[in-house]
Scaffold this motif. Structure first.
Motif, PDB file in Angstrom:
ATOM      1  N   PHE A  80       6.472  10.295 -19.862  1.00 21.55           N
ATOM      2  CA  PHE A  80       5.944  10.740 -18.583  1.00 21.55           C
ATOM      3  C   PHE A  80       7.073  11.440 -17.850  1.00 21.55           C
ATOM      4  O   PHE A  80       8.193  10.937 -17.791  1.00 21.55           O
ATOM      5  N   VAL A  81       6.772  12.602 -17.287  1.00 19.32           N
ATOM      6  CA  VAL A  81       7.763  13.366 -16.535  1.00 19.32           C
ATOM      7  C   VAL A  81       7.363  13.326 -15.067  1.00 19.32           C
ATOM      8  O   VAL A  81       6.264  13.728 -14.699  1.00 19.32           O
ATOM      9  N   PHE A  82       8.269  12.803 -14.241  1.00 20.77           N
ATOM     10  CA  PHE A  82       8.048  12.686 -12.808  1.00 20.77           C
ATOM     11  C   PHE A  82       8.666  13.903 -12.125  1.00 20.77           C
ATOM     12  O   PHE A  82       9.712  14.391 -12.545  1.00 20.77           O
ATOM     13  N   PRO A  83       8.046  14.397 -11.050  1.00 25.30           N
ATOM     14  CA  PRO A  83       8.540  15.623 -10.426  1.00 25.30           C
ATOM     15  C   PRO A  83       9.842  15.459  -9.648  1.00 25.30           C
ATOM     16  O   PRO A  83      10.559  16.418  -9.449  1.00 25.30           O
ATOM     17  N   LYS A  84      10.152  14.265  -9.190  1.00 30.03           N
ATOM     18  CA  LYS A  84      11.360  14.063  -8.390  1.00 30.03           C
ATOM     19  C   LYS A  84      11.809  12.622  -8.535  1.00 30.03           C
ATOM     20  O   LYS A  84      11.108  11.783  -9.089  1.00 30.03           O
ATOM     21  N   GLU A  85      12.968  12.334  -8.005  1.00 36.81           N
ATOM     22  CA  GLU A  85      13.548  11.001  -8.142  1.00 36.81           C
ATOM     23  C   GLU A  85      12.928  10.002  -7.173  1.00 36.81           C
ATOM     24  O   GLU A  85      12.841   8.828  -7.465  1.00 36.81           O
ATOM     25  N   GLU A  86      12.472  10.450  -6.019  1.00 36.79           N
ATOM     26  CA  GLU A  86      11.906   9.543  -5.025  1.00 36.79           C
ATOM     27  C   GLU A  86      10.400   9.413  -5.260  1.00 36.79           C
ATOM     28  O   GLU A  86       9.677  10.391  -5.278  1.00 36.79           O
ATOM     29  N   MET A  87       9.927   8.187  -5.475  1.00 37.21           N
ATOM     30  CA  MET A  87       8.516   7.968  -5.786  1.00 37.21           C
ATOM     31  C   MET A  87       7.994   6.761  -5.010  1.00 37.21           C
ATOM     32  O   MET A  87       8.735   5.854  -4.665  1.00 37.21           O
ATOM     33  N   LEU A  88       6.689   6.760  -4.779  1.00 32.79           N
ATOM     34  CA  LEU A  88       6.012   5.620  -4.172  1.00 32.79           C
ATOM     35  C   LEU A  88       5.523   4.737  -5.302  1.00 32.79           C
ATOM     36  O   LEU A  88       4.873   5.207  -6.231  1.00 32.79           O
ATOM     37  N   SER A  89       5.849   3.454  -5.252  1.00 34.40           N
ATOM     38  CA  SER A  89       5.504   2.546  -6.337  1.00 34.40           C
ATOM     39  C   SER A  89       4.788   1.315  -5.788  1.00 34.40           C
ATOM     40  O   SER A  89       5.015   0.909  -4.653  1.00 34.40           O
ATOM     41  N   SER A  90       3.919   0.733  -6.608  1.00 33.77           N
ATOM     42  CA  SER A  90       3.210  -0.491  -6.241  1.00 33.77           C
ATOM     43  C   SER A  90       3.830  -1.671  -6.967  1.00 33.77           C
ATOM     44  O   SER A  90       4.160  -1.580  -8.143  1.00 33.77           O
ATOM     45  N   ILE A  91       3.979  -2.778  -6.256  1.00 36.97           N
ATOM     46  CA  ILE A  91       4.473  -4.020  -6.853  1.00 36.97           C
ATOM     47  C   ILE A  91       3.338  -5.030  -6.767  1.00 36.97           C
ATOM     48  O   ILE A  91       2.814  -5.295  -5.688  1.00 36.97           O
ATOM     49  N   ARG A  92       2.956  -5.588  -7.894  1.00 34.68           N
ATOM     50  CA  ARG A  92       1.832  -6.527  -7.966  1.00 34.68           C
ATOM     51  C   ARG A  92       2.303  -7.899  -8.435  1.00 34.68           C
ATOM     52  O   ARG A  92       3.335  -8.028  -9.056  1.00 34.68           O
ATOM     53  N   TYR A 118       6.230  -0.770   2.566  1.00 39.79           N
ATOM     54  CA  TYR A 118       4.968  -0.689   3.303  1.00 39.79           C
ATOM     55  C   TYR A 118       4.279  -2.047   3.203  1.00 39.79           C
ATOM     56  O   TYR A 118       3.495  -2.295   2.300  1.00 39.79           O
ATOM     57  N   PHE A 119       4.626  -2.934   4.127  1.00 36.82           N
ATOM     58  CA  PHE A 119       4.099  -4.293   4.120  1.00 36.82           C
ATOM     59  C   PHE A 119       4.063  -4.788   5.557  1.00 36.82           C
ATOM     60  O   PHE A 119       5.029  -4.631   6.302  1.00 36.82           O
ATOM     61  N   ASN A 120       2.939  -5.380   5.939  1.00 40.86           N
ATOM     62  CA  ASN A 120       2.784  -5.917   7.293  1.00 40.86           C
ATOM     63  C   ASN A 120       2.761  -7.438   7.205  1.00 40.86           C
ATOM     64  O   ASN A 120       1.767  -8.026   6.773  1.00 40.86           O
ATOM     65  N   PRO A 121       3.844  -8.132   7.617  1.00 42.93           N
ATOM     66  CA  PRO A 121       3.885  -9.596   7.501  1.00 42.93           C
ATOM     67  C   PRO A 121       2.937 -10.303   8.468  1.00 42.93           C
ATOM     68  O   PRO A 121       2.661 -11.487   8.294  1.00 42.93           O
ATOM     69  N   ASP A 122       2.418  -9.589   9.471  1.00 36.83           N
ATOM     70  CA  ASP A 122       1.512 -10.215  10.441  1.00 36.83           C
ATOM     71  C   ASP A 122       0.105 -10.406   9.885  1.00 36.83           C
ATOM     72  O   ASP A 122      -0.695 -11.131  10.464  1.00 36.83           O
ATOM     73  N   VAL A 123      -0.196  -9.773   8.756  1.00 39.30           N
ATOM     74  CA  VAL A 123      -1.509  -9.934   8.131  1.00 39.30           C
ATOM     75  C   VAL A 123      -1.455 -11.174   7.247  1.00 39.30           C
ATOM     76  O   VAL A 123      -0.633 -11.261   6.334  1.00 39.30           O
ATOM     77  N   ASN A 124      -2.305 -12.133   7.510  1.00 39.35           N
ATOM     78  CA  ASN A 124      -2.282 -13.398   6.767  1.00 39.35           C
ATOM     79  C   ASN A 124      -3.048 -13.342   5.450  1.00 39.35           C
ATOM     80  O   ASN A 124      -2.990 -14.266   4.660  1.00 39.35           O
ATOM     81  N   ALA A 125      -3.788 -12.290   5.226  1.00 33.76           N
ATOM     82  CA  ALA A 125      -4.590 -12.199   4.008  1.00 33.76           C
ATOM     83  C   ALA A 125      -3.698 -11.903   2.808  1.00 33.76           C
ATOM     84  O   ALA A 125      -2.688 -11.223   2.919  1.00 33.76           O
ATOM     85  N   GLU A 128      -3.264  -7.533  -2.836  1.00 37.42           N
ATOM     86  CA  GLU A 128      -3.195  -7.351  -4.281  1.00 37.42           C
ATOM     87  C   GLU A 128      -1.861  -6.728  -4.696  1.00 37.42           C
ATOM     88  O   GLU A 128      -1.323  -7.016  -5.753  1.00 37.42           O
ATOM     89  N   PHE A 129      -1.324  -5.852  -3.853  1.00 47.34           N
ATOM     90  CA  PHE A 129      -0.055  -5.194  -4.152  1.00 47.34           C
ATOM     91  C   PHE A 129       0.603  -4.744  -2.854  1.00 47.34           C
ATOM     92  O   PHE A 129      -0.034  -4.695  -1.804  1.00 47.34           O
ATOM     93  N   VAL A 130       1.885  -4.448  -2.938  1.00 46.69           N
ATOM     94  CA  VAL A 130       2.617  -3.855  -1.827  1.00 46.69           C
ATOM     95  C   VAL A 130       3.229  -2.557  -2.338  1.00 46.69           C
ATOM     96  O   VAL A 130       3.469  -2.396  -3.533  1.00 46.69           O
ATOM     97  N   ARG A 131       3.473  -1.630  -1.430  1.00 48.09           N
ATOM     98  CA  ARG A 131       4.046  -0.341  -1.819  1.00 48.09           C
ATOM     99  C   ARG A 131       5.472  -0.228  -1.306  1.00 48.09           C
ATOM    100  O   ARG A 131       5.789  -0.669  -0.211  1.00 48.09           O
ATOM    101  N   VAL A 132       6.308   0.365  -2.139  1.00 45.25           N
ATOM    102  CA  VAL A 132       7.682   0.656  -1.767  1.00 45.25           C
ATOM    103  C   VAL A 132       7.992   2.097  -2.151  1.00 45.25           C
ATOM    104  O   VAL A 132       7.500   2.592  -3.162  1.00 45.25           O
ATOM    105  N   ARG A 133       8.765   2.761  -1.307  1.00 49.04           N
ATOM    106  CA  ARG A 133       9.246   4.099  -1.654  1.00 49.04           C
ATOM    107  C   ARG A 133      10.633   3.913  -2.235  1.00 49.04           C
ATOM    108  O   ARG A 133      11.520   3.340  -1.604  1.00 49.04           O
ATOM    109  N   LEU A 134      10.791   4.383  -3.483  1.00 47.53           N
ATOM    110  CA  LEU A 134      12.028   4.160  -4.216  1.00 47.53           C
ATOM    111  C   LEU A 134      12.742   5.463  -4.508  1.00 47.53           C
ATOM    112  O   LEU A 134      12.108   6.489  -4.751  1.00 47.53           O
TER     113      LEU A 134
END
Length: 142
Positions: A80-92, A118-125, A128-134
């Motif tokens: 897989f070829v990614f267009p750039k080094e900075e990517m949005l990724s999901s952690i499950r 991208y995570f809101n700790p005030d949400v108690n629910a 399924e995953f959280v997003r991070v920009r890496l």
């Protein structure tokens, strides 16, 4: 006819003895630039899976459909070829009791430099995953 075709294929000369083709430094530099942010892999399960279907489904699962390109490199290997080094990724799969920003950043740091979480700790629910920009550290991955 089938026997003749099989015999003809067996007699093919792969031209192993031909002279090597020298590539210019500019061509090699362009190849390095294009493949700088790429990932090589192979299916971990030894069942006969359709690699083309896998290559179509993975970018969709990653949320990167249309942003990355994939190709079959050799038999059961793909790239897989990614267009750039900075990517949005999901952690499950983070258990709810460990679902906080330091844990998310720790996991993200293993993949590269975490630019934002991208995570809101005030949400108690449970999520399924959280997003991070890496900022991918492509040197860490073989």
């Amino acid at each position: 006819m089938g026997e003749n075709l099989r015999r003809a294929i067996q007699d093919l000369n792969p031209r192993i003895d031909d002279a090597l083709v020298a590539l210019s430094a500019a061509v090699c530099s362009e190849v390095r630039r294009v493949n700088q942010f790429s990932m090589m892999g192979r299916p971990s399960m030894q069942t006969k899976k359709n690699i083309r279907a896998l290559m179509n489904s993975l970018p969709k699962m990653w949320g990167l459909a249309g942003l990355i390109s994939g190709r079959i490199v050799h038999r059961r290997k793909f790239q897989f070829v990614f267009p750039k080094e900075e990517m949005l990724s999901s952690i499950r799969g983070i258990p709810l009791k460990y679902l906080n920003e330091p844990v998310i950043r720790n996991i993200g740091d293993r993949m590269g430099e975490v630019m934002s979480v991208y995570f809101n700790p005030d949400v108690n629910a449970a999520v399924e995953f959280v997003r991070v920009r890496l900022n991918w550290n492509v040197e860490k991955f073989p």
